[in-house]
Design a protein around this motif. Structure first.
Motif, PDB file in Angstrom:
ATOM      1  N   CYS A   1       0.700  -1.217  -0.022  1.00  0.00           N
ATOM      2  CA  CYS A   1      -0.078  -0.029   0.124  1.00  0.00           C
ATOM      3  C   CYS A   1       0.950   1.409  -0.116  1.00  0.00           C
ATOM      4  O   CYS A   1       0.411   2.327  -0.333  1.00  0.00           O
ATOM      5  CB  CYS A   1      -0.777   0.073   1.277  1.00  0.00           C
ATOM      6  SG  CYS A   1      -2.130  -1.334   1.210  1.00  0.00           S
TER       7      CYS A   1
ATOM      8  N   CYS B   1      -2.516  -3.149   8.731  1.00  0.00           N
ATOM      9  CA  CYS B   1      -2.016  -2.308   7.838  1.00  0.00           C
ATOM     10  C   CYS B   1      -2.905  -1.071   8.042  1.00  0.00           C
ATOM     11  O   CYS B   1      -4.243  -1.054   7.804  1.00  0.00           O
ATOM     12  CB  CYS B   1      -2.189  -2.624   6.130  1.00  0.00           C
ATOM     13  SG  CYS B   1      -1.746  -1.302   4.984  1.00  0.00           S
TER      14      CYS B   1
ATOM     15  N   CYS C   1      -5.392  -0.071   5.186  1.00  0.00           N
ATOM     16  CA  CYS C   1      -6.122  -0.596   4.771  1.00  0.00           C
ATOM     17  C   CYS C   1      -7.322  -0.880   5.985  1.00  0.00           C
ATOM     18  O   CYS C   1      -8.393  -1.041   5.697  1.00  0.00           O
ATOM     19  CB  CYS C   1      -5.896  -2.046   4.576  1.00  0.00           C
ATOM     20  SG  CYS C   1      -4.862  -2.579   3.008  1.00  0.00           S
TER      21      CYS C   1
HETATM   22 ZN   LIG Z   1      -2.748  -2.046   3.232  1.00  0.00          ZN
END
Ligand SMILES: [Zn+2]
Length: 78
Positions: free
Chosen positions: A8, A52, A55
């Motif tokens: 990401c 994360c 996310c």
């Molecule tokens: Zn992520």
């Protein structure tokens, strides 16, 4: 603690200096960088969060939301 994961963390061609070794294409694998830094310090007993922050919407993420709050973490040697 929770942090943005490499899949990401898009940084394009940004020069990260000594951390360029942890770039994967246009993404920065901060988890690998953290693990290497911790290992270089000789720390043996640690865990790296699987969360994360990009996310999981329970966490702030500048890269996801732009203007956000902030959070911080500390490491304590006992
Ligand atoms: Zn992520």
């Amino acid at each position: 603690g929770a942090h943005i994961k490499g899949s990401c963390y898009e940084i394009g061609d940004m020069n990260l200096g000594e951390f360029n070794a942890y770039k994967n294409g246009g993404f920065f694998d901060i988890t690998a960088a953290l693990r290497a830094e911790i290992n270089a310090l000789g720390v043996k007993n640690y865990e790296i969060s699987e969360i994360c922050s990009h996310c999981d919407k329970n966490y702030f993420s500048y890269r996801r939301d732009g203007k956000t709050g902030r959070f911080a973490g500390w490491v304590i040697k006992r």
